[in-house]
Write a protein that holds these residues in place. Structure first.
Motif, short mmCIF file in Angstrom:
data_model
loop_
_atom_site.label_atom_id
_atom_site.label_comp_id
_atom_site.label_asym_id
_atom_site.label_seq_id
_atom_site.Cartn_x
_atom_site.Cartn_y
_atom_site.Cartn_z
N PRO A 1 54.90 -9.19 80.53
CA PRO A 1 55.34 -10.16 79.88
C PRO A 1 56.05 -9.17 78.64
N VAL A 2 57.36 -9.15 78.81
CA VAL A 2 58.35 -8.34 77.89
C VAL A 2 59.01 -9.23 77.16
N PRO A 3 58.88 -9.24 75.81
CA PRO A 3 59.49 -10.08 74.92
C PRO A 3 60.95 -10.25 75.23
N ALA A 4 61.55 -11.36 75.16
CA ALA A 4 63.06 -11.51 74.75
C ALA A 4 63.32 -11.82 73.42
N PHE A 5 64.43 -11.63 72.83
CA PHE A 5 65.12 -11.60 71.48
C PHE A 5 66.42 -12.31 71.55
N TYR A 6 66.88 -12.52 72.67
CA TYR A 6 68.13 -13.39 72.48
C TYR A 6 68.08 -14.80 72.12
N ASN A 7 66.60 -15.34 72.27
CA ASN A 7 66.38 -16.61 71.82
C ASN A 7 66.16 -16.79 70.52
N SER A 8 66.05 -15.65 69.78
CA SER A 8 65.74 -15.55 68.12
C SER A 8 64.34 -16.20 68.16
N PRO A 9 63.33 -15.52 68.60
CA PRO A 9 61.74 -15.99 68.37
C PRO A 9 61.67 -16.02 66.89
N GLU A 10 60.90 -17.00 66.43
CA GLU A 10 60.33 -17.20 65.07
C GLU A 10 59.05 -16.60 64.70
N ASN A 11 58.31 -16.62 65.68
CA ASN A 11 56.73 -16.08 65.58
C ASN A 11 56.21 -15.58 66.85
N ILE A 12 55.07 -14.97 66.87
CA ILE A 12 54.41 -14.64 68.08
C ILE A 12 54.28 -15.70 69.22
N ASN A 13 54.09 -16.80 68.92
CA ASN A 13 53.87 -18.02 69.77
C ASN A 13 55.16 -18.34 70.64
N THR B 1 60.58 -26.18 76.55
CA THR B 1 60.50 -25.49 75.08
C THR B 1 61.36 -24.11 75.26
N ILE B 2 61.65 -23.74 76.59
CA ILE B 2 62.11 -22.37 76.61
C ILE B 2 63.59 -22.49 76.39
N LYS B 3 64.04 -21.34 75.32
CA LYS B 3 65.49 -21.20 75.09
C LYS B 3 66.04 -20.20 76.02
N ARG B 4 67.05 -20.94 76.86
CA ARG B 4 67.58 -20.09 77.97
C ARG B 4 69.02 -19.55 77.60
N TRP B 5 69.19 -18.42 78.01
CA TRP B 5 70.22 -17.66 77.93
C TRP B 5 71.65 -18.30 78.18
N ASN B 6 72.36 -18.72 76.98
CA ASN B 6 73.58 -19.65 77.30
C ASN B 6 75.17 -18.82 77.23
N GLY B 7 74.87 -17.52 77.25
CA GLY B 7 76.41 -16.74 76.92
C GLY B 7 76.37 -16.09 75.79
N MET B 8 77.04 -15.03 75.54
CA MET B 8 77.20 -14.14 74.59
C MET B 8 77.88 -15.16 73.26
N ASN B 9 77.41 -14.77 71.99
CA ASN B 9 78.02 -15.58 71.06
C ASN B 9 79.09 -15.04 70.49
N LEU B 10 80.49 -15.82 70.85
CA LEU B 10 81.63 -14.92 70.53
C LEU B 10 82.11 -14.95 69.03
#
Length: 200
Positions: free
Chosen positions: A152-164, A184-193
């Motif tokens: 369970p490696v955390p992802a940060f590209y989805n800008s998590p707001e809390n541990i949940n 509820t999952i925030k999926r990768w949608n490409g680089m923010n240009l």
């Protein structure tokens, strides 16, 4: 095709830290109307009460069926019982070792062995760090048998707001492996240009 087939998954919670991953998996499966077959190891009873606000009774109520950890004669211990596969969340190094060595002395390791021999999905949410060579060799062995190693490696590209958010993302990625989509999952949608100028 079996018209009587019911989508169902085995969820095992072993004694490693991170019992909340198994609990959240049960909650998501319940929302998707997928039957869950729950096994809780002896040590997991301790981590559930130590690490979470859930009672054992509440955790068991999330599952469709609950089995005794020592009941190797239960229906999920047979390959003739059809499931989508099995998730061990979290997966302790002891449980990993029993799977890697095919040492099926309890219902978790027995059901994991059945899942592998029937060529079904076995996903291990490994929880340990740092890792010594024995841990790594057991992961390699389990992977060669067909298990999927999914720490369970955390992802940060989805800008998590809390541990949940971090927990739900890891669980959702595991459910992806069973083609179960969690809205509820925030999926990768490409680089923010818009930040490209910062790199120049």
């Amino acid at each position: 095709m079996n018209n009587n087939y019911i989508p169902q998954i085995v969820v095992a919670i072993s004694g490693a830290s991170g019992a909340i991953y198994g609990i959240k998996a049960l909650e998501h499966l319940k929302c998707h109307n997928i039957q869950s077959h729950l096994i809780i190891s002896k040590s997991a009873y301790l981590t559930i009460t130590q690490e979470t606000t859930y009672s054992i009774k509440q955790v068991k109520s999330l599952a469709t069926y609950v089995y005794n950890y020592t009941d190797v004669g239960s229906k999920i211990a047979s390959g003739s019982f059809q499931t989508m596969g099995m998730i061990i969340a979290p997966c302790s190094m002891k449980t990993l070792a029993s799977i890697a060595c095919s040492y099926e002395d309890n219902l978790i390791s027995r059901t994991a062995g059945v899942t592998l021999k029937e060529r079904r999905r076995l996903v291990l949410m490994i929880r340990e760090t740092p890792l010594h060579i024995g841990h790594l060799q057991n992961m390699l062995q389990a992977s060669q048998y067909g298990a999927i190693i999914a720490p369970p490696v955390p992802a940060f590209y989805n800008s998590p707001e809390n541990i949940n958010d971090l927990i739900n993302h890891s669980v959702a990625r595991v459910l992806d492996l069973f083609n179960i989509d969690t809205p509820t999952i925030k999926r990768w949608n490409g680089m923010n240009l818009s930040h490209q100028s910062d790199l120049e």
